[in-house]
Every structure is written in C-alpha cells, then in structure tokens.
Design an enzyme around this catalytic site. Structure first.
Site, PDB file in Angstrom:
ATOM      1  N   GLY A  14       0.813  -1.215   0.000  1.00  0.00           N
ATOM      2  CA  GLY A  14       0.000   0.000   0.000  1.00  0.00           C
ATOM      3  C   GLY A  14       0.844   1.262   0.000  1.00  0.00           C
ATOM      4  O   GLY A  14       2.082   1.200  -0.059  1.00  0.00           O
ATOM      5  N   TYR A  15       0.167   2.412   0.084  1.00  0.00           N
ATOM      6  CA  TYR A  15       0.843   3.721   0.068  1.00  0.00           C
ATOM      7  C   TYR A  15       1.923   3.798   1.151  1.00  0.00           C
ATOM      8  O   TYR A  15       3.076   4.114   0.888  1.00  0.00           O
ATOM      9  CB  TYR A  15      -0.201   4.829   0.270  1.00  0.00           C
ATOM     10  CG  TYR A  15       0.407   6.182   0.520  1.00  0.00           C
ATOM     11  CD1 TYR A  15       0.959   6.919  -0.528  1.00  0.00           C
ATOM     12  CD2 TYR A  15       0.457   6.712   1.809  1.00  0.00           C
ATOM     13  CE1 TYR A  15       1.545   8.156  -0.292  1.00  0.00           C
ATOM     14  CE2 TYR A  15       1.040   7.948   2.042  1.00  0.00           C
ATOM     15  CZ  TYR A  15       1.577   8.665   0.997  1.00  0.00           C
ATOM     16  OH  TYR A  15       2.161   9.883   1.232  1.00  0.00           O
ATOM     17  N   ARG A  36      -1.110 -10.629  -0.661  1.00  0.00           N
ATOM     18  CA  ARG A  36      -2.200 -11.427  -1.246  1.00  0.00           C
ATOM     19  C   ARG A  36      -1.709 -12.032  -2.556  1.00  0.00           C
ATOM     20  O   ARG A  36      -1.105 -11.326  -3.380  1.00  0.00           O
ATOM     21  CB  ARG A  36      -3.413 -10.544  -1.506  1.00  0.00           C
ATOM     22  CG  ARG A  36      -4.025 -10.073  -0.220  1.00  0.00           C
ATOM     23  CD  ARG A  36      -5.401  -9.575  -0.430  1.00  0.00           C
ATOM     24  NE  ARG A  36      -5.439  -8.219  -0.954  1.00  0.00           N
ATOM     25  CZ  ARG A  36      -6.562  -7.550  -1.144  1.00  0.00           C
ATOM     26  NH1 ARG A  36      -7.713  -8.138  -0.882  1.00  0.00           N
ATOM     27  NH2 ARG A  36      -6.548  -6.320  -1.609  1.00  0.00           N
ATOM     28  N   GLU A  37      -1.994 -13.305  -2.749  1.00  0.00           N
ATOM     29  CA  GLU A  37      -1.482 -14.001  -3.936  1.00  0.00           C
ATOM     30  C   GLU A  37      -1.918 -13.320  -5.230  1.00  0.00           C
ATOM     31  O   GLU A  37      -1.158 -13.231  -6.185  1.00  0.00           O
ATOM     32  CB  GLU A  37      -1.928 -15.473  -3.922  1.00  0.00           C
ATOM     33  CG  GLU A  37      -0.727 -16.367  -3.723  1.00  0.00           C
ATOM     34  CD  GLU A  37      -1.060 -17.821  -3.498  1.00  0.00           C
ATOM     35  OE1 GLU A  37      -2.100 -18.117  -2.863  1.00  0.00           O
ATOM     36  OE2 GLU A  37      -0.260 -18.657  -3.948  1.00  0.00           O
ATOM     37  N   THR A  39      -2.240 -10.267  -5.813  1.00  0.00           N
ATOM     38  CA  THR A  39      -1.525  -9.001  -6.038  1.00  0.00           C
ATOM     39  C   THR A  39      -0.182  -9.217  -6.737  1.00  0.00           C
ATOM     40  O   THR A  39       0.362  -8.294  -7.345  1.00  0.00           O
ATOM     41  CB  THR A  39      -1.349  -8.262  -4.689  1.00  0.00           C
ATOM     42  OG1 THR A  39      -2.644  -8.115  -4.112  1.00  0.00           O
ATOM     43  CG2 THR A  39      -0.742  -6.890  -4.829  1.00  0.00           C
ATOM     44  N   VAL A  40       0.325 -10.446  -6.666  1.00  0.00           N
ATOM     45  CA  VAL A  40       1.634 -10.739  -7.262  1.00  0.00           C
ATOM     46  C   VAL A  40       1.634 -10.446  -8.767  1.00  0.00           C
ATOM     47  O   VAL A  40       2.639 -10.023  -9.322  1.00  0.00           O
ATOM     48  CB  VAL A  40       2.029 -12.210  -6.976  1.00  0.00           C
ATOM     49  CG1 VAL A  40       3.315 -12.583  -7.684  1.00  0.00           C
ATOM     50  CG2 VAL A  40       2.165 -12.431  -5.474  1.00  0.00           C
ATOM     51  N   PHE A 113      -1.255   5.707  12.237  1.00  0.00           N
ATOM     52  CA  PHE A 113      -0.471   6.615  11.380  1.00  0.00           C
ATOM     53  C   PHE A 113      -1.264   7.859  10.956  1.00  0.00           C
ATOM     54  O   PHE A 113      -1.214   8.271   9.785  1.00  0.00           O
ATOM     55  CB  PHE A 113       0.062   5.854  10.155  1.00  0.00           C
ATOM     56  CG  PHE A 113       0.732   4.557  10.532  1.00  0.00           C
ATOM     57  CD1 PHE A 113       1.972   4.562  11.152  1.00  0.00           C
ATOM     58  CD2 PHE A 113       0.104   3.340  10.310  1.00  0.00           C
ATOM     59  CE1 PHE A 113       2.582   3.374  11.532  1.00  0.00           C
ATOM     60  CE2 PHE A 113       0.704   2.140  10.692  1.00  0.00           C
ATOM     61  CZ  PHE A 113       1.941   2.154  11.304  1.00  0.00           C
ATOM     62  N   LYS A 133     -10.927   3.142  14.319  1.00  0.00           N
ATOM     63  CA  LYS A 133      -9.552   2.929  14.777  1.00  0.00           C
ATOM     64  C   LYS A 133      -9.506   2.848  16.308  1.00  0.00           C
ATOM     65  O   LYS A 133      -8.757   2.054  16.870  1.00  0.00           O
ATOM     66  CB  LYS A 133      -8.629   4.041  14.270  1.00  0.00           C
ATOM     67  CG  LYS A 133      -8.335   3.938  12.765  1.00  0.00           C
ATOM     68  CD  LYS A 133      -7.213   4.879  12.341  1.00  0.00           C
ATOM     69  CE  LYS A 133      -6.810   4.631  10.893  1.00  0.00           C
ATOM     70  NZ  LYS A 133      -5.707   5.490  10.434  1.00  0.00           N
ATOM     71  N   PHE A 155       0.167  13.318   6.533  1.00  0.00           N
ATOM     72  CA  PHE A 155       1.374  13.292   5.707  1.00  0.00           C
ATOM     73  C   PHE A 155       1.193  14.333   4.595  1.00  0.00           C
ATOM     74  O   PHE A 155       0.284  14.196   3.761  1.00  0.00           O
ATOM     75  CB  PHE A 155       1.579  11.935   5.037  1.00  0.00           C
ATOM     76  CG  PHE A 155       1.596  10.770   5.988  1.00  0.00           C
ATOM     77  CD1 PHE A 155       2.200  10.866   7.236  1.00  0.00           C
ATOM     78  CD2 PHE A 155       1.031   9.551   5.627  1.00  0.00           C
ATOM     79  CE1 PHE A 155       2.217   9.796   8.118  1.00  0.00           C
ATOM     80  CE2 PHE A 155       1.049   8.472   6.504  1.00  0.00           C
ATOM     81  CZ  PHE A 155       1.637   8.594   7.747  1.00  0.00           C
TER      82      PHE A 155
HETATM   83  N1  LIG Z   1      -1.670  10.537   8.201  1.00  0.00           N
HETATM   84  C1  LIG Z   1      -1.925  10.542   6.908  1.00  0.00           C
HETATM   85  O1  LIG Z   1      -1.870  11.591   6.239  1.00  0.00           O
HETATM   86  C2  LIG Z   1      -2.251   9.254   6.235  1.00  0.00           C
HETATM   87  C3  LIG Z   1      -2.285   9.176   4.836  1.00  0.00           C
HETATM   88  C4  LIG Z   1      -2.548   7.928   4.252  1.00  0.00           C
HETATM   89  C5  LIG Z   1      -2.811   6.820   5.038  1.00  0.00           C
HETATM   90  N2  LIG Z   1      -2.796   6.938   6.388  1.00  0.00           N
HETATM   91  C6  LIG Z   1      -3.089   5.776   7.252  1.00  0.00           C
HETATM   92  O2  LIG Z   1      -2.080   4.808   6.990  1.00  0.00           O
HETATM   93  C7  LIG Z   1      -2.646   3.504   7.046  1.00  0.00           C
HETATM   94  C8  LIG Z   1      -2.352   2.793   5.718  1.00  0.00           C
HETATM   95  O3  LIG Z   1      -3.098   3.411   4.680  1.00  0.00           O
HETATM   96  P1  LIG Z   1      -2.650   3.353   3.148  1.00  0.00           P
HETATM   97  O4  LIG Z   1      -3.330   4.495   2.451  1.00  0.00           O
HETATM   98  O5  LIG Z   1      -1.167   3.213   3.068  1.00  0.00           O
HETATM   99  O6  LIG Z   1      -3.347   1.990   2.691  1.00  0.00           O
HETATM  100  P2  LIG Z   1      -3.543   1.469   1.182  1.00  0.00           P
HETATM  101  O7  LIG Z   1      -2.635   2.193   0.237  1.00  0.00           O
HETATM  102  O8  LIG Z   1      -5.015   1.451   0.892  1.00  0.00           O
HETATM  103  O9  LIG Z   1      -3.009  -0.031   1.260  1.00  0.00           O
HETATM  104  C9  LIG Z   1      -3.811  -1.056   1.759  1.00  0.00           C
HETATM  105  C10 LIG Z   1      -2.940  -2.301   1.924  1.00  0.00           C
HETATM  106  O10 LIG Z   1      -3.736  -3.306   2.539  1.00  0.00           O
HETATM  107  C11 LIG Z   1      -3.639  -4.498   1.790  1.00  0.00           C
HETATM  108  N3  LIG Z   1      -4.872  -5.281   1.895  1.00  0.00           N
HETATM  109  C12 LIG Z   1      -6.131  -4.897   1.559  1.00  0.00           C
HETATM  110  N4  LIG Z   1      -7.004  -5.898   1.797  1.00  0.00           N
HETATM  111  C13 LIG Z   1      -6.274  -6.922   2.303  1.00  0.00           C
HETATM  112  C14 LIG Z   1      -6.607  -8.230   2.743  1.00  0.00           C
HETATM  113  N5  LIG Z   1      -7.884  -8.686   2.721  1.00  0.00           N
HETATM  114  N6  LIG Z   1      -5.613  -9.039   3.194  1.00  0.00           N
HETATM  115  C15 LIG Z   1      -4.325  -8.586   3.238  1.00  0.00           C
HETATM  116  N7  LIG Z   1      -3.935  -7.357   2.827  1.00  0.00           N
HETATM  117  C16 LIG Z   1      -4.902  -6.535   2.370  1.00  0.00           C
HETATM  118  C17 LIG Z   1      -3.447  -4.016   0.349  1.00  0.00           C
HETATM  119  O11 LIG Z   1      -2.934  -5.087  -0.384  1.00  0.00           O
HETATM  120  P3  LIG Z   1      -3.144  -5.247  -1.996  1.00  0.00           P
HETATM  121  O12 LIG Z   1      -1.954  -4.572  -2.600  1.00  0.00           O
HETATM  122  O13 LIG Z   1      -3.179  -6.717  -2.164  1.00  0.00           O
HETATM  123  O14 LIG Z   1      -4.454  -4.559  -2.350  1.00  0.00           O
HETATM  124  C18 LIG Z   1      -2.451  -2.891   0.583  1.00  0.00           C
HETATM  125  O15 LIG Z   1      -1.150  -3.401   0.749  1.00  0.00           O
HETATM  126  C19 LIG Z   1      -4.154   3.680   7.328  1.00  0.00           C
HETATM  127  O16 LIG Z   1      -4.398   3.522   8.706  1.00  0.00           O
HETATM  128  C20 LIG Z   1      -4.422   5.112   6.906  1.00  0.00           C
HETATM  129  O17 LIG Z   1      -5.510   5.696   7.596  1.00  0.00           O
HETATM  130  C21 LIG Z   1      -2.504   8.114   6.999  1.00  0.00           C
END
Ligand SMILES: NC(=O)c1ccc[n+]([C@@H]2O[C@H](COP(=O)([O-])OP(=O)(O)OC[C@H]3O[C@@H](n4cnc5c(N)ncnc54)[C@H](OP(=O)(O)O)[C@@H]3O)[C@@H](O)[C@H]2O)c1
Length: 180
Positions: A14-15, A36-37, A39-40, A113, A133, A155
């Site tokens: 993810g991000y 996740r398989e 996603t590969v 985060f 959360k 961020f």
């Molecule tokens: N403070 C800030 O400004 C800020 C900004 C952004 C995020 N955040 C926080 O940071 C945290 C991460 O957010 P993000 O935006 O980085 O998340 P994201 O980009 O949406 O990434 C989600 C991750 O979860 C995985 N995932 C989704 N469903 C899954 C499942 N069923 N089993 C296993 N893995 C799974 C995805 O895998 P796939 O690649 O397989 O889909 C991906 O790696 C969150 O708590 C968010 O609120 C904070």
C-alpha cells in the site's frame, strides 16, 4: 549485540506500507511481508513485490480473511505492523484474533499513522472512521496484546497533490476537521 526483532508487515503493497518495509530492512530487521497471492500479478505492484524480494524481504502469502495464513505468518515473527488501508481497519479484529492464538507477539502496531483517535474534534464522516480505529485500540487492550499506537498526524505528501484542488475536476470529498 541484541538480536533484531523479526517484523511482519501487513499492507506492504500500500501507500504507507512500502516505506515501513524499506525502513525495517534498512534497520537490519529480518522483514516479512504478508502479500495477497492475487496481487503478485498486479502490473505495478508486481515490481514492488520484486523489489521486496531483492532486498531480502521474506514474502508470505495470505489474506486478512484467511485465519490460518495469519497465524502461520505471525508465528514466524516477534513484531506485527499493520499498514492495512482504511477499508480494512475494522477487519483488523481478524488480525487481533490471530495474534492472540499465535501467542508469541512481543508488540503489535495496528494501522493508525494519523490523528490520535482518542483525542480529536473531527466532524463526520471522518469522526466515524476515527471511531473504528479507536475500537481496534480497545480490542487490542482487551486482549492484553502489547501495542504501540503511532500518531503521526497528516502526511503532507499524501494531501499536497490535491491541495487547492489544482488537479481535480470535481469537488474533493475530504472534510475539514480540527484537532487540539
Ligand atoms: N496521516 C496521513 O496523512 C495518512 C495518509 C494515508 C494513510 N494513512 C493511514 O495509513 C494507514 C495505511 O493506509 P494506506 O493508504 O497506506 O493503505 P492502502 O494504500 O489502501 O493499502 C492497503 C494495503 O492493505 C492491503 N490489503 C487490503 N485488503 C487486504 C486483505 N484482505 N488481506 C491482506 N492485505 C490486504 C493491500 O494489499 P493489496 O496490494 O493486495 O491490495 C495494501 O497493501 C491507514 O491507517 C491510513 O488511515 C494516513
């Protein structure tokens, strides 16, 4: 020298997760990523997964909805870091159940985060998201799992591209919210 903790990251594709994985490797921690398989074979994420492999990350295949895959992964490490996305916050109860069953985790960092979700004055719909959360925090505490909550606020890199709506053609859905 003390042995480095083994770290499992969920959400590494993810991000945020990719930076956490990079930092864990740089700090010399044996680093594991639950992927996740499906996603590969993703056109862009496959490159990221290859880069994890070449930097020495151990890839484990699993899914948040697959209890056995979670327990198996968790049993191999000391610390679990979740960077699962907003849509998966509630489903971290599955992760908590797996950590509890595995019984070996020294520290769990749930997907936070952001704002300290126990201390904010957000308006809807963000308030409900923060409440999810906070509920996960309470579930971790109720199970007696050692935890760290990382409150890093917003961020800039995540929000700047849409600041002042320079590149958008429709109104943004982000509400304004205030904190202490
Ligand atoms: N403070 C800030 O400004 C800020 C900004 C952004 C995020 N955040 C926080 O940071 C945290 C991460 O957010 P993000 O935006 O980085 O998340 P994201 O980009 O949406 O990434 C989600 C991750 O979860 C995985 N995932 C989704 N469903 C899954 C499942 N069923 N089993 C296993 N893995 C799974 C995805 O895998 P796939 O690649 O397989 O889909 C991906 O790696 C969150 O708590 C968010 O609120 C904070």
């Amino acid at each position: 020298m003390a042995e480095k903790s083994k770290i499992l990251v969920l959400g590494g594709t993810g991000y945020l997760g990719k930076f956490i994985i990079e930092a864990s490797v740089k700090e010399g921690h044996p680093t594991f990523a639950l992927i996740r398989e499906t996603t590969v074979s993703h056109p862009e994420k496959s490159k990221l997964i290859e880069s994890f492999k070449s930097s020495g990350v151990t890839l484990l295949y699993g899914d948040l909805s697959d209890h056995e895959s979670l327990v198996k992964a968790i049993k191999q490490v000391d610390v679990v870091i979740s960077t699962l996305g907003g849509a998966q916050v509630n489903d971290q109860v599955n992760l908590i159940a797996a950590i509890k069953e595995a019984g070996n985790i020294k520290r769990f960092l749930p997907s936070e985060f952001g704002i300290d979700v126990d201390r904010h004055h957000a308006v809807e719909p963000v308030a409900s998201f923060f409440a999810q959360k906070a509920q996960i925090r309470r579930a971790i505490e109720a199970e007696g799992i050692p935890y760290t909550y990382v409150s890093s606020n917003a961020f800039a890199g995540y929000f700047l591209p849409t600041l002042a709506q320079q590149n958008v053609t429709t109104p943004l859905s982000y509400p304004i919210f205030l904190t202490d």
